[in-house]
Design a protein around this motif. Structure first.
Motif, short mmCIF file in Angstrom:
data_model
loop_
_atom_site.label_atom_id
_atom_site.label_comp_id
_atom_site.label_asym_id
_atom_site.label_seq_id
_atom_site.Cartn_x
_atom_site.Cartn_y
_atom_site.Cartn_z
N ARG A 160 0.82 -1.19 0.00
CA ARG A 160 0.00 0.00 0.00
C ARG A 160 0.86 1.25 0.00
O ARG A 160 1.84 1.35 0.74
N SER A 214 -8.00 3.28 2.42
CA SER A 214 -7.16 2.75 1.34
C SER A 214 -7.73 3.10 -0.03
O SER A 214 -8.85 3.62 -0.15
N TRP A 245 -8.84 0.95 -1.97
CA TRP A 245 -10.08 0.18 -2.06
C TRP A 245 -11.25 1.01 -1.52
O TRP A 245 -12.34 1.03 -2.10
N ARG A 263 -12.47 -7.86 -4.06
CA ARG A 263 -11.49 -7.08 -3.32
C ARG A 263 -10.14 -7.80 -3.35
O ARG A 263 -10.05 -8.95 -2.93
N GLU A 292 -6.42 -9.15 -2.42
CA GLU A 292 -5.83 -9.60 -1.16
C GLU A 292 -5.19 -8.45 -0.37
O GLU A 292 -5.24 -8.41 0.85
N TYR A 327 -6.06 -5.67 0.22
CA TYR A 327 -7.00 -4.92 1.07
C TYR A 327 -7.83 -5.85 1.94
O TYR A 327 -8.94 -5.51 2.34
N GLY A 328 -7.34 -7.00 2.19
CA GLY A 328 -8.05 -7.89 3.11
C GLY A 328 -8.92 -8.91 2.43
O GLY A 328 -9.62 -9.67 3.08
#
Lengths: 341, 341, 341, 341
Positions: free
Chosen positions: D120, D301, D303, D332, D334, D336-337
């Motif tokens: 990020r 983020s 995202w 979404r 990876e 960003y979770g």
């Protein structure tokens, strides 16, 4: 802006360490250049992570350290007079935590020394003047929209007092904030003080006269009453209502998220002055750094520090005697605007 | 319930007329049986639309009129003593507007007369005891949940004073409500009173000491402070904060619809005690009617009327002298619970 | 005023018993002349202490009892239509608890029957119109000071639902109050309704869609949104914010004594509509008694009762279908002001 | 901390100039190293008094200027995508004002580019996440003390809209803040959106659908309603009430000094988001500077920037169609979770 302001911080206790953090990580335009504390371990702990800082056992050594442009005094009150005079001798601007000097006689010596210099170097740490709500109130009173202020109703409550807190300290450590705030808001000097002593709370340590109810009459005929209650148990509250000829204004009401649950609507009360006045502390130091970098001195003066001490001393005599005590201030030097409020 | 309670109303002025309307059209179980007023035109106007009522110039004639079961005294204060004694002589229950008797000496004679009767007949019109918020506060204090009360901070403000209102009347006409409320809330008698006089508001009539700041110390060591300001200009406000050992409770905050417009969120302040305490007046009279029909006497007693007068008299002396004045109450007769609060 | 108004109360359940108490002991100018309930024991219990009252198993017998001047219908909803028509047949003024008639078809028959009579006899028990805050809001909106109302944001919360409460009842038993309030405040009829269904609260009984979010669009283009949540757990709350072209106004904020203790400032939330709207119930019945004694009919009409039922029915269809449902009202008879709001 | 963070600021308009001032004079640990704006006069004006800064017409030139460690993007939205990709190409951490990229397709390209980088670099300027009250609410919801959140009631009001503000901008410029706040507070993605259009206010420019009432349903079954009213006339208000299974919590109530005068108690409403969220802007930039100097990326983020754009686009379609529109988000990454909230 140009170079960062190099600040010597005297004292690395609770308040000093907080100011070191603030100068290093919160305010813009300053850096911690030197720290002095008789306990070198404490000083070193307080500067962990701070770059290019020197640590000293003696205050004067810190003032003379390389890169020092200004001084922040956060040492215990009895050390303030010497530190202020040392800063004056070096021409260094100072931000001095309150009380400026615990005894008004010493405070007056500082005033006289600065008056002899002929220019202001000292700002005293009455941080409420930097609180957003107090500034709103000051601005409203100064606007004249509500007419002349007649009364200030003040409340000053702490969860509990620290060990060793004495009945006199309710006046000279706690109410001293209201003394400065009232002088600033009203632009008037207190002329007499009376202290009433309700039966102490069962929650107060044995022997402590807590709460107290302190009354100031000003030169201009305004009345200031202060409930001071340092073992109120539930939170930290500072409230002020200014009652004027054409209306009243209140600040310090509990303001927070309202949670409605279990049969009631509830807002939390802050537990600590560092929470309630967090922004005021930040703004105070930022304002001092900004002014200092521009070669100016603003904010509460040494005269304000002296006057607060002198009024608090009268308050303590009023507490002890149970009687109304008149306040006698020295003549105000020209440097601070001469005679009058 | 059975027959309607026939009430003789003494006095058909502003307050008397309002009580006639209340007995006729608001409360249940009562009717206006007789009205007395020295001005027969005023009395007739006040009973317009009321059925089966007789009108009299003399109070005693009204007490003796057919169908009279009880008396409501709303005549001027100086007429109260005679009217109360006349009601006592006839065994009639009485609701007497405050002040029960303006001079404490006369008030004490009423107390002694009722004590000789050996049973209570009189209820005094301290209507705040019937206000929902005051009752909440009383109930909270009595519960002991917040510990012992240490201080009461009170505010009593009116838009403007009527012509002829004197500096003493701020104490004995306005603060007398706080005197009763504090005695009732705390269950303690005032022991001393001090009155501080800030410089008067420019909005007050020339010569009127307004605002005043009145301090009561109670037998139990509690402190009651009252800002009384009868020319505040903006509204009618009655506030009370009880500061206790484990918390504080506030009533009388401005509560109303909030209108957000023109850059601000605004709630109206009532302009008049008849608005602020409208429900309290209704509930007071309903409670008196209900109790009287059941042969009971409840509510504030003649002793409460006497004590309020005696404390207010001490307050006026404190206002005039500028000094702290101790309050000396007579011994409390057994009828009112004997010595103590 | 003259003779007491003799009232026949139909239904001696929770609400009926409360009205019997109110007529007997709270409001002025009325007395309970007859009571009808299928359960004679319940009726007798409800009239304990009431003088000169007759008790009946049949509603019509109570209407024909001696001394009956007017009728208060507090029986279950399904009995209302017959009772209203029986009162109309006798020319008796009626105060009818809501719902006037549960099904809008039956409600419309009542409207038509009264229209045929050519004069109003019925007032429907939408007591919020007698609440002081709602009246303030109505008065503000009618003044035009804030311009045209654009939206009403409403909240209607109960601690918990009674057993047997269905998802449809959130609309036709709870939101029906907001339907009437919105019609009255805005002076506009609802034109369409949508019901959104968030995932139900774990505190709601299994199968109950609680909370719901109900949206009304009015003929005039205003939007009314209502959160209805009958198992909110913490109290009874009814709030309303009117958003207008030049400002917004809010009522129903939690207002009570504020207690500061244990780290928070807390105001109690009422637990029950009988607490929140106690004064509104009293004022509603007093207003009805006063108007009836003067031969007038005021307050919400049978048309209001019908319109609320018809809109609630559309709301239930919207809840069941998940879609927007338009509201079709019958033509408004001349007796109720003819076509339009 | 060590060296000051050198920041390139892209855009020297209203917001860019404010960030330059903030980096130079408010936050600690940063300095403005370069500024880019197509209008060199505007850029020069914005850096008056800032030392050691270079001024550029092209964004990429500023990114390549000496001493640049990080980028703050405050240029118009259409320029963001290119600027973000340029910063990614250089490995520079970025704080990007919202909207990250106006079209969700472009926003998704930014997400994919950062996902390809595998780390990020971007933080998006949803500054409400740094507001003290929002943080309190977030913390309360996360604690689970009030159970699961069921509904968010939001209000977003501005005094008046700027020229050229369109009906769609109420959704994608104003409500986009509530979209992000709701996603963050609830930890859930919106699944569908409906927009209701009350009749516009007479105060709104002709043709502008103002106010609007926007409803989001989330994946988890929560309901978010937003009143957006950009010509409310009286002030800037942002309120949020979270209704949960065991209680509700409210933030954004008007909080300020209360002035009682002229018949009312009044608190000012801020007129501007820069007043209401002044501290949030400062804290956001300070948090970004602190994290960046420590080599970390925190805060909203890319995202979050993409999701807000995608939901806002669905909202605009719902506004235009009058129908409920489902929201379709891309998978979404990876980084960003992964899938889910």
């Amino acid at each position: 802006m140009g170079e960062l302001l190099g600040v010597a911080v005297l004292g690395a206790g609770h308040m000093g360490a907080d100011h070191i953090r603030r100068l290093d990580r919160v305010v813009s335009g300053a850096r911690v250049a030197a720290v002095a504390d008789p306990d070198p371990g404490r000083a070193k702990e307080a500067v962990a992570g701070v770059e290019a800082v020197t640590v000293h056992a003696e205050a004067q050594a810190a003032l003379d350290a390389p890169g020092v442009d200004a001084v922040l005094i956060a040492s215990p009150g009895p050390a303030h007079e010497e530190a202020l005079l040392a800063a004056f001798a070096r021409g260094l601007p100072v931000l001095c935590e309150k009380p400026m000097v615990p005894e008004s006689a010493g405070a007056l010596r500082v005033v006289e020394a600065e008056a002899r210099l002929g220019r202001r170097l000292a700002q005293i740490g009455f941080m409420r003047r930097y609180d957003a709500e107090y500034r709103q109130l000051k601005s409203l009173l100064d606007s004249g929209r509500l007419g002349r202020p007649l009364m200030l109703h003040c409340v000053h409550r702490n969860v509990s007092s620290v060990p060793g807190f004495t009945s006199a300290m309710l006046v000279d450590s706690s109410v001293v904030h209201e003394i400065d705030a009232a002088r600033w808001l009203l632009g008037q000097e207190p002329a007499a003080v009376t202290v009433l002593r309700p039966r102490p709370s069962a929650s107060a340590p044995a022997g402590l006269l807590d709460p107290q109810f302190v009354l100031f009459e000003t030169e201009g005929g305004a009345l200031v009453d202060v409930e001071v209650f340092v073992n109120c148990g539930f939170g930290y509250q500072v409230r002020c209502e200014a009652v004027c000829e054409a209306g009243s204004a209140r600040i310090g009401e509990d303001r927070a998220m309202v949670v409605t649950a279990e049969g009631g609507a509830r807002a939390e009360v802050p537990q600590d002055y560092l929470v309630r006045f967090a922004d005021a502390y930040d703004r105070q130091v930022q304002a001092w750094v900004d002014a200092t970098r521009q070669g100016r001195v603003t904010g509460p003066s040494a005269w304000d520090g002296y006057a607060a001490s002198a009024v608090a001393e009268a308050g303590v005599r009023a507490l002890e005697s149970g009687a109304r005590v008149t306040v006698g201030l020295a003549d105000r030097p020209e440097l601070y605007g001469g005679a009058g409020g």
